[in-house]
Design an enzyme around this catalytic site. Structure first.
Site, short mmCIF file in Angstrom:
data_model
loop_
_atom_site.label_atom_id
_atom_site.label_comp_id
_atom_site.label_asym_id
_atom_site.label_seq_id
_atom_site.Cartn_x
_atom_site.Cartn_y
_atom_site.Cartn_z
CB THR B 156 8.25 0.11 6.66
OG1 THR B 156 7.21 -0.78 6.28
CG2 THR B 156 9.58 -0.58 6.54
CE LYS B 182 7.60 -4.01 7.08
NZ LYS B 182 7.66 -3.65 5.58
CB THR B 193 5.51 -5.16 1.53
OG1 THR B 193 5.21 -4.89 0.21
CG2 THR B 193 6.81 -4.47 1.84
CD GLU B 279 0.79 1.15 3.14
OE1 GLU B 279 2.00 1.20 3.40
OE2 GLU B 279 0.32 1.18 2.00
CG ASN B 403 0.46 3.43 -0.46
OD1 ASN B 403 1.56 2.95 -0.30
ND2 ASN B 403 -0.64 2.91 0.07
CB SER B 408 7.47 13.16 0.41
OG SER B 408 6.25 12.54 0.15
#
Lengths: 408, 408
Positions: B156, B182, B193, B279, B403, B408
């Protein structure tokens, strides 16, 4: 920029009879800024304190607790910014005591009557020469009408000075309360990288004041979080000079309740100001958790939401990515939580119920609320009668920037 | 960019006898990306799973647990990205079951033999038409030599695909282990996650495999954190096809121990890869807490450090602002911690002891270690014999950017 928060006018911070404040520019860490503050109270004042629960508490916190315990009658407070005197071992304790001696000599009181406070970088020793040299000029400009200067003198990464006043009538006498606070990052309950000083000229017994400070802190500074880090230096001090002329307030009287309410309101305003000035904050969020089995479980849920970087960044982006709130509720630690019977509201908008998105919910409604700068997140657990509220802010680029740059 | 991590070569991910993988581009959320994966295992394979502890667990997690419990012999896994099917109520459960039926029809097995997985945005329903339409093309390209495509199909916000292989010899037979994972944000123990799929062709009893997955997850995925958010969808699956030709491995045999070691090593590599691709990560940090009274208190200290935004931003800035680590140790929750008897090391450098900065410590030493991309933080509590290790990454502008922009 702070969220709906500006510095008070100097005239809005009312003098409290008997309390004098003086500041100095001592170049503790940076030149040309107010970084030393002395506060004095008259003989026979009542003084109470609440301090950080961090095991690595700073040397001045240890000294404050010891001096309050000795009950010699506190007469002066010394605050420096720029250096926290935390993680400094025995040297730190010696330094903190030496600063008390410095203030005591300047004011002709004993060192046990002085409370020391430091805030700033951890793991560095106080620049004792400069700090001790700052005491004389601070004492030289002691005056009652100096609260705004005092509020400015305790700022570190704060953008605006924080202070507020209230007045009420007790026994036909006008009673004044004025408080100042600082704090912006490393903010977490129990308590925050925060310093708070609240003074009143009401006459109140020590026992009653001790009760009030616990109540006030539980409803204010223990309900805020910016980044979940509990600081080494958090201190809140409540001072009562007894010069307003009222009869001494004892516990559980009607006057006790009224003064407690007013002092708590000041504490709440000062605590919320810290969140509104949270490092990088662009939004102020009230997390209200209702109908839980205990206040503790409501607080768990509120803090899970308030600490989640994913939720805080979504609020920064004004993105109603509200599934992240459900995830936080789910991992908050309530083992037997039934996700099918709770509701999530954003402002007045019902977002989720029955374990999923509410049938009535439109993304446009969530997006509209997200545009506000003050946002209410309401979680109704529907499993009891307890409630809890936590205040926090969002998480922005500037939080990272401020904290990546703080020392340099 | 990921910290010392690149995608594996297709040839580095070794086929596992009996395991076939097929993907599709089903436009679950975005066009032109692999977003559906089917994995099949032969009859009589052993399959074990570990799942998120989030009370708001996703519908597919609920269905996975039910299907594993029914012991009909798992034959296929279906994974989609783009939508987590979490916070979707009864509709979500119906949808997850419907996807199992879709796979069962395509493979001529029963729906209870299918495990469904979803990852992506929470609080939105699966686009069922597109997902069901993606099953046929995924089944059509099922093959053993498809692990890298599979790793890509489950990404993702991951920047690089994650996978690794090991081989060992058991009973004179070559045994292969290949795993993919992942995950990048909403990463926290119990679990992350994250999705992880590890397959081996070793023959092993169900009971032995169940033991191994618990051991492996405790040493790997339960030791990582990016942002402290526990996801709704975390799942780790361990599959053993039994086609390597070895005698069936039972618990506590020598072969059991060797296979457990190898599978755990794969799990650790996959878990660390998630942190390296955290991230916005620019640094990989190993937080090692030693000589505590219990593993639990060591983990508390390690996680207090690993979750602190103040520490994570200081590492991002390569600023040896190490007092923040002392503060985190102090609020980690060890009530009787003696801060005067513990030591803090950054890499090999002794930073703090006796409650303060080590006499030998030079800021230049700390600054040098901070320049590295892989950094060891060692806390020696000196109060017992227990240890714990946690892996995490720093906190950068890009974490906020990713994040704030995710949907979007």
């Amino acid at each position: 920029m702070p969220v709906k928060l500006s510095a008070p006018a100097a005239s809005a911070l009312l003098p409290v009879k008997g309390v004098q404040l003086g500041f100095a520019q001592a170049h503790i860490r940076k030149p040309n800024r107010k970084d030393v503050l002395v506060i004095t109270v008259p003989e026979n004042s009542s003084v109470s304190g609440v301090f950080t629960l961090n095991r690595f508490c700073a040397a001045p916190v240890t000294v404050c607790k010891a001096h309050l315990k000795q009950q010699q009658g506190i007469r002066a407070l010394l605050v420096n910014t720029g250096c926290a005197n935390a993680g400094t071992g025995q040297q730190g304790l010696d330094d903190a005591l030496a600063t008390c001696i410095g203030v005591a000599q300047a004011l002709n009181i004993s060192p046990e009557q002085v409370l020391p406070f430091s805030t700033g970088v951890i793991l560095e020793s106080l620049p004792m020469d400069r700090l001790l040299a700052g005491i004389a000029p601070a004492v030289a400009n002691l005056k009652e009408d100096n609260w705004l200067n005092a509020a400015e003198a305790i700022m570190t990464t704060d953008i605006v000075a924080k202070g507020t006043s209230r007045q009420l009538t007790i026994d036909g006498q006008s009673v004044t309360i004025t408080g100042i606070s600082k704090g912006s990052g490393m903010i977490h309950p129990n308590m925050a990288t925060m310093l708070g000083y609240i003074a009143t000229d009401a006459a109140i017994s020590q026992a009653a004041l001790d009760r009030i400070i616990q109540h006030a802190v539980n409803k204010s500074f223990n309900c805020i979080t910016v980044d979940g880090d509990t600081s080494t230096n958090d201190s809140l001090i409540l001072m009562a000079t007894g010069q307003a002329g009222n009869a001494v307030i004892e516990e559980d009287s009607a006057e006790f309740v009224r003064l407690q309410e007013a002092l708590t309101a000041v504490a709440v305003e000062l605590a919320q100001a810290i969140v509104r000035d949270g490092e990088g904050a662009t939004k102020f969020m009230t997390i209200q958790v209702e109908a839980g089995q205990s206040e503790e479980e409501c607080r768990k849920v509120a803090y899970a939401i308030a600490h989640s970087p994913l939720i805080k960044t979504a609020f920064f982006a004004s993105d109603p990515n509200l599934g992240r709130i459900l995830a936080a509720i789910g991992y908050a630690g309530i083992e037997d939580l039934n996700v099918n019977t709770m509701q999530l509201y954003l402002g007045d908008v019902l977002v989720a119920e029955k374990g999923g998105r509410a049938a009535s919910y439109l993304e446009a409604q969530g997006a509209a609320v997200m545009q506000e700068s003050d946002i209410l997140v309401r979680v109704v657990l529907n499993r009891g009668a307890a409630n809890a509220t936590v205040w926090t802010c969002d998480f922005s680029y500037d939080y990272v920037k401020i904290n990546a740059d703080y020392r340099s």
